[in-house]
Design a protein around this motif. Sequence first.
Motif, PDB file in Angstrom:
ATOM      1  N   SER A 166       0.817  -1.200   0.000  1.00 26.25           N
ATOM      2  CA  SER A 166       0.000   0.000   0.000  1.00 26.25           C
ATOM      3  C   SER A 166       0.857   1.260   0.000  1.00 26.25           C
TER       4      SER A 166
ATOM      5  N   ALA B 108      -3.716  -0.144  -9.328  1.00 31.93           N
ATOM      6  CA  ALA B 108      -4.380  -0.640  -8.118  1.00 31.93           C
ATOM      7  C   ALA B 108      -4.573  -2.148  -8.178  1.00 31.93           C
TER       8      ALA B 108
ATOM      9  N   TRP C 161     -10.147   1.553  -0.843  1.00 34.60           N
ATOM     10  CA  TRP C 161      -9.268   2.726  -0.898  1.00 34.60           C
ATOM     11  C   TRP C 161      -9.937   3.776  -0.017  1.00 34.60           C
TER      12      TRP C 161
ATOM     13  N   ARG D 116      -4.480  -0.049   1.610  1.00 35.66           N
ATOM     14  CA  ARG D 116      -5.393  -0.372   0.522  1.00 35.66           C
ATOM     15  C   ARG D 116      -5.702  -1.865   0.611  1.00 35.66           C
TER      16      ARG D 116
END
Length: 248
Positions: free
Chosen positions: A12, A56, A192, A199
């Motif tokens: 993250s 992501a 998020w 995350r």
Amino acid sequence: MTNPGPFQYIRSVLFTVVVFAGMAVYGIAFFPAAIFSRRAARYACRSYANFACWLARWMVGIRTEVRGMPPSGEVLIAAKHQSFLDIIMIFASLPAAKFIMKKELIWAPFIGQYTLRIGCVPVDRGKRGKAIAKMLADVDAGSAEPGQLVIYPQGTRVAPGVPERYKTGAAALYAQTGYPCVPVATNCGLFWPRNGILRRPGLAVVEFLPEIPQGLRQKDFLARLEREVETASDKLMAEAGFHAPDRH
């Protein structure tokens, strides 16, 4: 939802560094073209949004999915706002999104000038009506491109499960623009969050709901909007394993 291990925290942190460094790279690389071309500015923003979604998935395990039918005409979009992720997913899904945003954001590095170039509307708190009137006048005069006007009716990011009233600005825009309204639900804040670095992996969803036509009284419109967005968002969060507290 399960607790993440230490490796997810490390991923993250790295993701946060790379995703915001990428914003700087995209902003600088496209800036010369974006100065002269609204189309180039929009292309740069959409390219960055797609990059962030790809990153992501690859770095922290957040998959993204858009459900429903994103509109292509002139409409008002009233969206649940939990995360920076729902902003970029909505933007990437629409041909000409323009956001109602806090005026302070025009001074943000890389973001500020691009938001102005793509037609976003910066507003002073308490002076929203004047800014919207100017935007509508610009559209009528042909100095701004038509598109999808996006507002967050709660006025800010709201963490999953936290109640926050829907403000009258969305209802005022609904009446003033004459546009139909497309509500948008999301569960992005589960993965998020609005605060912190962590995350979480999972499926982040933005869902475009059925259109609310023109003709409702402002009070009735706002009640219907809140009911539909909150119900759909709660379902998306439950699908991901999170159950919002009872609102009644």
